[in-house]
Motif scaffolding. Structure first.
Motif, PDB file in Angstrom:
ATOM      1  N   GLY A 106     164.515 146.782  56.623  1.00  0.00           N
ATOM      2  CA  GLY A 106     165.151 145.702  55.888  1.00  0.00           C
ATOM      3  C   GLY A 106     164.289 144.479  55.680  1.00  0.00           C
ATOM      4  O   GLY A 106     164.671 143.554  54.966  1.00  0.00           O
ATOM      5  N   THR A 107     163.123 144.437  56.318  1.00  0.00           N
ATOM      6  CA  THR A 107     162.196 143.312  56.185  1.00  0.00           C
ATOM      7  C   THR A 107     160.770 143.822  56.294  1.00  0.00           C
ATOM      8  O   THR A 107     160.524 144.933  56.754  1.00  0.00           O
ATOM      9  CB  THR A 107     162.402 142.251  57.286  1.00  0.00           C
ATOM     10  OG1 THR A 107     162.251 142.881  58.576  1.00  0.00           O
ATOM     11  CG2 THR A 107     163.769 141.589  57.193  1.00  0.00           C
ATOM     12  N   ILE A 108     159.831 142.978  55.864  1.00  0.00           N
ATOM     13  CA  ILE A 108     158.412 143.214  56.117  1.00  0.00           C
ATOM     14  C   ILE A 108     157.843 141.893  56.603  1.00  0.00           C
ATOM     15  O   ILE A 108     157.905 140.885  55.894  1.00  0.00           O
ATOM     16  CB  ILE A 108     157.652 143.660  54.849  1.00  0.00           C
ATOM     17  CG1 ILE A 108     158.294 144.895  54.226  1.00  0.00           C
ATOM     18  CG2 ILE A 108     156.188 143.929  55.168  1.00  0.00           C
ATOM     19  CD1 ILE A 108     157.653 145.317  52.909  1.00  0.00           C
ATOM     20  N   THR A 109     157.307 141.868  57.806  1.00  0.00           N
ATOM     21  CA  THR A 109     156.794 140.638  58.392  1.00  0.00           C
ATOM     22  C   THR A 109     155.289 140.553  58.210  1.00  0.00           C
ATOM     23  O   THR A 109     154.557 141.474  58.578  1.00  0.00           O
ATOM     24  CB  THR A 109     157.130 140.565  59.895  1.00  0.00           C
ATOM     25  OG1 THR A 109     158.557 140.661  60.062  1.00  0.00           O
ATOM     26  CG2 THR A 109     156.645 139.263  60.504  1.00  0.00           C
ATOM     27  N   HIS A 110     154.823 139.450  57.644  1.00  0.00           N
ATOM     28  CA  HIS A 110     153.389 139.242  57.442  1.00  0.00           C
ATOM     29  C   HIS A 110     152.742 138.937  58.795  1.00  0.00           C
ATOM     30  O   HIS A 110     153.267 138.128  59.568  1.00  0.00           O
ATOM     31  CB  HIS A 110     153.165 138.087  56.469  1.00  0.00           C
ATOM     32  CG  HIS A 110     151.794 138.069  55.866  1.00  0.00           C
ATOM     33  ND1 HIS A 110     150.640 138.073  56.624  1.00  0.00           N
ATOM     34  CD2 HIS A 110     151.377 138.041  54.579  1.00  0.00           C
ATOM     35  CE1 HIS A 110     149.585 138.045  55.827  1.00  0.00           C
ATOM     36  NE2 HIS A 110     150.009 138.035  54.577  1.00  0.00           N
ATOM     37  N   VAL A 111     151.600 139.560  59.053  1.00  0.00           N
ATOM     38  CA  VAL A 111     150.933 139.340  60.337  1.00  0.00           C
ATOM     39  C   VAL A 111     150.522 137.884  60.512  1.00  0.00           C
ATOM     40  O   VAL A 111     150.401 137.401  61.647  1.00  0.00           O
ATOM     41  CB  VAL A 111     149.710 140.266  60.502  1.00  0.00           C
ATOM     42  CG1 VAL A 111     150.138 141.722  60.556  1.00  0.00           C
ATOM     43  CG2 VAL A 111     148.698 140.039  59.402  1.00  0.00           C
ATOM     44  N   ASN A 112     150.311 137.161  59.408  1.00  0.00           N
ATOM     45  CA  ASN A 112     149.948 135.743  59.529  1.00  0.00           C
ATOM     46  C   ASN A 112     151.034 134.946  60.228  1.00  0.00           C
ATOM     47  O   ASN A 112     150.760 133.991  60.962  1.00  0.00           O
ATOM     48  CB  ASN A 112     149.677 135.139  58.148  1.00  0.00           C
ATOM     49  CG  ASN A 112     148.353 135.591  57.573  1.00  0.00           C
ATOM     50  OD1 ASN A 112     147.596 136.300  58.229  1.00  0.00           O
ATOM     51  ND2 ASN A 112     148.070 135.183  56.345  1.00  0.00           N
ATOM     52  N   ALA A 113     152.300 135.324  60.006  1.00  0.00           N
ATOM     53  CA  ALA A 113     153.409 134.631  60.648  1.00  0.00           C
ATOM     54  C   ALA A 113     153.393 134.873  62.152  1.00  0.00           C
ATOM     55  O   ALA A 113     153.796 134.011  62.940  1.00  0.00           O
ATOM     56  CB  ALA A 113     154.735 135.099  60.045  1.00  0.00           C
ATOM     57  N   ILE A 114     152.937 136.059  62.547  1.00  0.00           N
ATOM     58  CA  ILE A 114     152.843 136.380  63.967  1.00  0.00           C
ATOM     59  C   ILE A 114     151.690 135.621  64.610  1.00  0.00           C
ATOM     60  O   ILE A 114     151.834 135.015  65.682  1.00  0.00           O
ATOM     61  CB  ILE A 114     152.653 137.901  64.158  1.00  0.00           C
ATOM     62  CG1 ILE A 114     153.864 138.648  63.589  1.00  0.00           C
ATOM     63  CG2 ILE A 114     152.445 138.245  65.627  1.00  0.00           C
ATOM     64  CD1 ILE A 114     153.661 140.136  63.485  1.00  0.00           C
ATOM     65  N   VAL A 115     150.529 135.616  63.947  1.00  0.00           N
ATOM     66  CA  VAL A 115     149.360 134.927  64.487  1.00  0.00           C
ATOM     67  C   VAL A 115     149.598 133.426  64.586  1.00  0.00           C
ATOM     68  O   VAL A 115     149.126 132.765  65.504  1.00  0.00           O
ATOM     69  CB  VAL A 115     148.114 135.228  63.626  1.00  0.00           C
ATOM     70  CG1 VAL A 115     146.932 134.376  64.056  1.00  0.00           C
ATOM     71  CG2 VAL A 115     147.762 136.709  63.719  1.00  0.00           C
ATOM     72  N   ALA A 116     150.373 132.878  63.650  1.00  0.00           N
ATOM     73  CA  ALA A 116     150.687 131.454  63.700  1.00  0.00           C
ATOM     74  C   ALA A 116     151.463 131.112  64.969  1.00  0.00           C
ATOM     75  O   ALA A 116     151.298 130.034  65.544  1.00  0.00           O
ATOM     76  CB  ALA A 116     151.494 131.042  62.469  1.00  0.00           C
ATOM     77  N   ARG A 117     152.301 132.041  65.405  1.00  0.00           N
ATOM     78  CA  ARG A 117     153.080 131.853  66.633  1.00  0.00           C
ATOM     79  C   ARG A 117     152.280 132.241  67.868  1.00  0.00           C
ATOM     80  O   ARG A 117     152.354 131.578  68.907  1.00  0.00           O
ATOM     81  CB  ARG A 117     154.346 132.719  66.573  1.00  0.00           C
ATOM     82  CG  ARG A 117     155.523 132.098  65.914  1.00  0.00           C
ATOM     83  CD  ARG A 117     156.258 131.193  66.870  1.00  0.00           C
ATOM     84  NE  ARG A 117     157.532 130.742  66.314  1.00  0.00           N
ATOM     85  CZ  ARG A 117     158.407 130.014  66.984  1.00  0.00           C
ATOM     86  NH1 ARG A 117     158.160 129.657  68.229  1.00  0.00           N
ATOM     87  NH2 ARG A 117     159.515 129.624  66.404  1.00  0.00           N
ATOM     88  N   GLU A 118     151.531 133.327  67.745  1.00  0.00           N
ATOM     89  CA  GLU A 118     150.802 133.893  68.886  1.00  0.00           C
ATOM     90  C   GLU A 118     149.363 134.185  68.462  1.00  0.00           C
ATOM     91  O   GLU A 118     149.037 135.310  68.074  1.00  0.00           O
ATOM     92  CB  GLU A 118     151.484 135.180  69.355  1.00  0.00           C
ATOM     93  CG  GLU A 118     152.914 135.021  69.825  1.00  0.00           C
ATOM     94  CD  GLU A 118     152.993 134.367  71.207  1.00  0.00           C
ATOM     95  OE1 GLU A 118     151.922 134.181  71.840  1.00  0.00           O
ATOM     96  OE2 GLU A 118     154.115 134.048  71.646  1.00  0.00           O
ATOM     97  N   PRO A 119     148.468 133.187  68.531  1.00  0.00           N
ATOM     98  CA  PRO A 119     147.080 133.374  68.087  1.00  0.00           C
ATOM     99  C   PRO A 119     146.352 134.507  68.799  1.00  0.00           C
ATOM    100  O   PRO A 119     145.412 135.085  68.250  1.00  0.00           O
ATOM    101  CB  PRO A 119     146.429 132.018  68.398  1.00  0.00           C
ATOM    102  CG  PRO A 119     147.566 131.040  68.374  1.00  0.00           C
ATOM    103  CD  PRO A 119     148.739 131.787  68.931  1.00  0.00           C
ATOM    104  N   SER A 120     146.787 134.842  70.003  1.00  0.00           N
ATOM    105  CA  SER A 120     146.100 135.892  70.753  1.00  0.00           C
ATOM    106  C   SER A 120     146.202 137.250  70.075  1.00  0.00           C
ATOM    107  O   SER A 120     145.425 138.171  70.391  1.00  0.00           O
ATOM    108  CB  SER A 120     146.686 135.995  72.171  1.00  0.00           C
ATOM    109  OG  SER A 120     148.058 136.374  72.125  1.00  0.00           O
TER     110      SER A 120
END
Length: 226
Positions: free
Chosen positions: A114-128
């Motif tokens: 139902g969604t597609i999450t961009h990895v940039n949104a994840i890295v913005a939260r968790e740079p590691s």
């Protein structure tokens, strides 16, 4: 049902479950950070138990990164490889077919989760996670390059196969920026096809037309609980 058919059906279900786990884990990480949700929070929308989760991934972190699956598990990939002439020459439809395959694979994630999450949104939260995603991307590129070599009948290491993947990567990067910046839902296919058409216009100076595309199927409800 034959043993072969039963195995194929089971493998397809496992693939869908793996995709759903990763997408929901990514969505939760982008929204709350890796420590802001539990494994149960991932399991609930997927429709699986905590025990089943660990049959797929050893941790939340591993689920977010995902495991590059065998590319031939995807029907889109199988069709792509089968469409080649294996002549040692680059087919005229290679880039078009790569774009269609990439769009179909991304549409599959949307149809399942139902969604597609961009990895940039994840890295913005968790740079590691940046290093982990770079490593995953390199592995996916390696597998796609080998797939193109097989489809086109190229020798291993042929630079044209790697270049085709780099072109696709650039198209995906541009398209994802447009797609996610507008909070788009549904198929990324039209955006990808437009990016390819514009790229050809830049290279040739000739305006290109972009064919319309059908939207993906609406996402189904949670997978049957296992």
């Amino acid at each position: 049902m034959s043993d072969s058919a039963e195995f194929t059906g089971r493998a397809a279900k496992m693939r869908r479950t793996r995709i759903a786990i990763t997408e929901h884990a990514r969505k939760l990480t982008a929204a709350h950070g890796i420590n802001g949700f539990t494994i149960e929070d991932v399991c609930e929308p997927v429709g699986i138990s905590r025990r089943t989760f660990f049959n797929y991934f050893p941790s939340k972190e591993a689920a977010v990164v995902g495991t590059p699956p065998d590319l031939l598990e995807s029907e889109a990939i199988r069709n792509f490889v089968a469409g080649g002439a294996r002549t040692g020459r680059i087919s005229a439809t290679l880039l078009d077919d790569l774009v269609e395959t990439a769009a179909e694979m991304m549409d599959e994630v949307f149809a399942i989760a139902g969604t597609i999450t961009h990895v940039n949104a994840i890295v913005a939260r968790e740079p590691s996670f940046m290093e982990k995603f770079v490593s995953e991307s390199e592995e996916v590129h390696r597998r796609f390059t080998a797939m193109i070599e097989e489809r086109e009948g190229l020798e291993s290491g042929d630079p044209r196969a790697r270049l085709a993947i780099e072109v696709l990567g650039a198209l995906l990067h541009s398209s994802a920026h447009t797609f996610f910046a507008t909070s788009s839902t549904g198929s990324i296919g039209p955006v990808l096809r437009n990016a390819l058409a514009l790229s050809r216009e830049v290279l040739t100076g000739t305006p290109q037309s972009v064919p319309p595309a059908s939207p993906p199927e609406a996402p189904s409800s949670a997978l049957p609980r296992t």
